[in-house]
Write an enzyme that holds these catalytic residues in place. Structure first.
Site, PDB file in Angstrom:
ATOM      1  N   GLU A 105     -39.693 -48.914  45.111  1.00 51.10           N
ATOM      2  CA  GLU A 105     -39.490 -49.002  43.671  1.00 51.10           C
ATOM      3  C   GLU A 105     -37.993 -49.105  43.509  1.00 51.10           C
ATOM      4  O   GLU A 105     -37.262 -48.194  43.892  1.00 51.10           O
ATOM      5  CB  GLU A 105     -40.088 -47.756  43.032  1.00 51.10           C
ATOM      6  CG  GLU A 105     -40.306 -47.896  41.555  1.00 51.10           C
ATOM      7  CD  GLU A 105     -39.289 -47.092  40.823  1.00 51.10           C
ATOM      8  OE1 GLU A 105     -38.213 -47.667  40.551  1.00 51.10           O
ATOM      9  OE2 GLU A 105     -39.555 -45.917  40.549  1.00 51.10           O
ATOM     10  N   CYS A 149     -35.344 -44.878  36.288  1.00 46.44           N
ATOM     11  CA  CYS A 149     -35.710 -46.271  36.588  1.00 46.44           C
ATOM     12  C   CYS A 149     -36.284 -46.941  35.351  1.00 46.44           C
ATOM     13  O   CYS A 149     -36.341 -48.158  35.281  1.00 46.44           O
ATOM     14  CB  CYS A 149     -36.703 -46.372  37.730  1.00 46.44           C
ATOM     15  SG  CYS A 149     -37.402 -44.827  38.254  1.00 46.44           S
TER      16      CYS A 149
END
Lengths: 508, 508
Positions: free
Chosen positions: A248, A285
């Protein structure tokens, strides 16, 4: 190097005792132990494995306040965030315990024999998912609990039946070691082999590289930078036996302000946006790094409010001095970009802190210069002014893959939202309406993932119960006697609570 | 080159009219049309998509005997095999129509809002799988119908909602073009955009490379050689946006003869084995290329019977002169390998045919020389004599990943089989008892896949209904008004026959 130190985020100074650095021999030993534990661990029944996950949660809570203190010192994040993240971490483990018990993850499928079928009989065929093997997990800097040593990747891999070797993040080695000790105690108390969980620490990239290259590791979970994720994916592809890397990596999380919503509440949206942007020093994120809207009074009101809030923002301690430096460098690059204008700047950051900043550009300039769209990890964002919906849509088509996209809209924006939805679906893993992308719910319907480069594999999620699927693969058993079949595939196991697809019909 | 010819397998001579070769411009045009068709095609409801798949099946049957004649000429395979394979192909399309209608593939998940939850409310979250985008499918040489233009990869990708661009196999261009015309007619009659299905042909590797490199292609299905699969996977990884390649590549499919079974029926097993080995000139990915057993009278009887049958075997037409040449070369390499002994050789092959051959070696030699374990595509197999079960088990541990493993066993072998099962599960995708690996059932519980290098991705299957999962990825919808949600995620859609995971509970 044989030792390293934990650093206090707020000061950038070392604290605590020197910590031993793990080397290549430790990597090899850990992977050997994980491989040796695999067949024993994967053979545990659902109840045993679920109880083990709950035991880890209990042991984490039993650490007590020393965990929160280490967390605060090493991350610079406040107590409330630390306690909340601990709650999320143990909640995540308990969610996976529930998932393991329910058994849907096994994807049991049974096609009974058809001995009289012409021209050829059909043999009895049964399928289950089995774990892929030992998994390497890379702890993330920005979630020292929920996405690190006992975080989502560890929980989902253990739930799947995979031994885990964690490469602890060097930004929070004391927090990581406390958690590792709790898991190790749970492993021992559950009577499982030691190789089920292991924790390696050290500040070098070589440690992680050796782990990914070890032939006994069968999958990798990673949360971090684009450079780091791509480097690990490359190593994994170059192995004699390539393995999947679930990385990720980076996302700027476009927020679309639709016209009617902007008209009705441009100012309120501007203020709320800065709240999401600056939360946790912007170190998420899912931080809203890109605002997209069509020119007009509503957008002016939004920009005015956001400008005001950003101007008043105080600098916040960042996770590490390295992250603070990278943030300053990313901001500097945008400040020096002629296609970008500074709307507002909060009080300046320092060696250990980051200040908020808001930029503005046009759709044409954004599309012309890819660098404008690269993630700057921290409280920086950019407003892109579009001439009309068509220009906004074409900007979306040109975007890289993202974790999230957000629509702020009123009922009267529904037609426009419906037109934009197909492209958003192709670009992101989660679409939100009238919310902010920070704050990722750990549940069954969550997707924390998305097309490249937000992740290396958009077919999965790293948050939520569906993450267990990343560490499983199917095996089919043909014409097995009942006694030789895995227990859950025997006729006698029907009614054990796990769903089964029998001859194509789903039965509970 | 702008034209190429179809070749009669039996003679190696061209027949029919010259065929146009597709070039880079055709690849670009096909990919653009596929991308343009994507949003329309994926928006079709389940019934429309299922009926479309059934329409394709009907159109394939409507081609009539000219399809079987082209098939026989181009592949050298007999009429019975061609008719059977056509039945499998249309059956596969109808199976996926059924899967699409039932809707489980959507993996619908709904976590309702918890507005009163403390400290923070939970938003409404809903998840569905969406198709990944346009898919490139590479037809296989050895299944001109069931694994080529309208084969498993095409059927599962279309079922998932992905437009398909097929790179037809140059060994059967007339068969492929007949099938492509049938699908194209089904597309048109269903009122779907032309880009939903397209067929490119030509003898060069460049055509396939250009297809995999086109940025609009989002996944690749391939069945063929290890070299071909690895080359495509490399291209896919080197793209700006890497994409998954599902390559089914090579497997030697170990067959384990357990002691009691060997004692009871060594001779019968030897004869049956050669039947499986020589079927279709041995041109199956599941061909039994490796026999493993412990020394003894039973194994001697097996070897004697197998030797006799192989010696009497007649050469058979192979799919192409290239495959016949590669087979001859592979056999020659083993014949020249000092660690390998020839047990029996059937009548020698020719430029267009392959003869059967059976080798023998010891476990120690097999483990010492990896080349002995490489697939020789055709009717060649090797018997490995083991000293005892421990040696057999350690040989299994050293094996590369395989599509299948087979156990021939009696009740009294069950303890030994149970001891060997864990390693077999780690090495293969399908384990059979008392059967032969050739003959892959198209059903729900089938896994035609396995660890590298049997495939490039062991998390999936290329045969059976689970193959639809390869072309899907999850998207999460947060806090959507009912009217903006995809139809299947609305409350009003409950009861549409698709299962839903509601707050973690599976409901039908």
């Amino acid at each position: 190097m044989t030792e390293f130190r934990s650093i206090v985020a707020e000061t950038g100074e070392p604290h605590g005792e020197p910590l031993a650095v793990n080397g290549p021999a430790d990597v090899a030993a850990a992977c050997a132990a994980a491989a040796a534990a695999f067949d024993t661990y994967r053979a545990t029944d659902r109840e045993t494995r679920a109880a083990f996950l709950e035991r880890i949660a209990d042991e984490i809570m039993a650490i007590g306040d020393s965990l929160i203190e280490a967390y605060m010192a090493e991350s610079g994040l406040p107590r409330g965030r630390g306690e909340g993240e601990r709650g999320r971490t143990v909640g995540q483990l308990r969610l996976f315990a529930d998932v393991v018990r329910k058994g849907q993850w096994q994807q049991l499928r049974i096609d009974p024999a058809l001995p009289d079928r012409a021209p050829l009989p059909r043999p009895d065929l049964r399928l289950r998912m089995i774990p892929v093997g030992p998994v390497a997990v890379f702890g993330a800097s920005n979630f020292p609990l929920a996405f690190s040593t006992a975080g989502g990747d560890t929980a989902s891999a253990l739930a799947a039946g995979c031994p885990v070797v964690v490469k602890g993040h060097p930004a929070h080695p004391i927090t990581g070691s406390l958690i590792a000790a709790a898991i190790t105690k749970a492993v021992k108390d559950a009577g499982l082999p030691e190789g089920v969980f292991q924790h390696l620490v050290g500040p070098s990239n070589e440690l992680g590289a050796a782990l990914v290259q070890d032939p006994r590791i069968m999958a990798v979970g990673f949360t971090g930078s684009r450079g780091g994720g791509l480097a690990l994916a490359k190593l994994a592809q170059e192995r004699e036996v390539p393995i999947p890397v679930y990385a990720e990596m980076s996302s700027i999380n476009p927020v679309l302000l639709l016209p009617e919503a902007l008209k009705a509440r441009g100012e309120a949206l501007g203020t709320a946006f800065v709240g999401s942007l600056t939360m946790g020093a912007g170190q998420f994120c899912t931080n809203p790094g890109l605002i997209l809207a069509v020119e007009g009074e509503g957008l002016d009101a939004f920009v005015a409010a956001a400008t005001g809030s950003v101007s008043e923002a105080k600098p916040q301690t960042m996770l590490t001095t390295g992250i603070a430096a990278a943030y300053a460098k990313g901001v500097e690059a945008l400040e020096g970009n002629a296609g970008v204008e500074i709307l507002a700047k909060g009080e300046a950051g320092s060696k250990t802190t980051g200040g908020a900043i808001l930029f503005q550009t046009t759709a044409a300039q954004f599309l012309a210069d890819k660098a404008i769209g690269h993630e700057v990890f921290g409280a920086a964002s950019i407003v892109v002014r579009c001439k009309d919906e068509a220009e906004l849509a074409s900007l979306l088509e040109g975007l890289e893959g993202q974790l999230t996209a957000t629509l702020h809209m009123d009922d009267a924006d529904e037609a426009a939202a419906s037109r934009l939805l197909p492209v958003l679906e192709r670009k992101v893993g989660r679409i939100l309406v009238n919310g902010w992308p920070t704050g990722v719910e750990v549940c069954h319907a969550m997707v924390h993932g998305g097309p490249f480069p937000s992740t290396s594999d958009p077919r999965t999620t790293s948050v939520g119960s569906m993450a267990i699927d990343r560490f499983l693969r199917p095996v089919s058993y043909q014409n097995f006697a009942q006694g030789l079949l895995p227990a859950e595939l025997r006729d006698a196991a029907y009614g054990d609570g796990a769903p089964r697809l029998i001859d194509g019909a789903l039965t509970l």
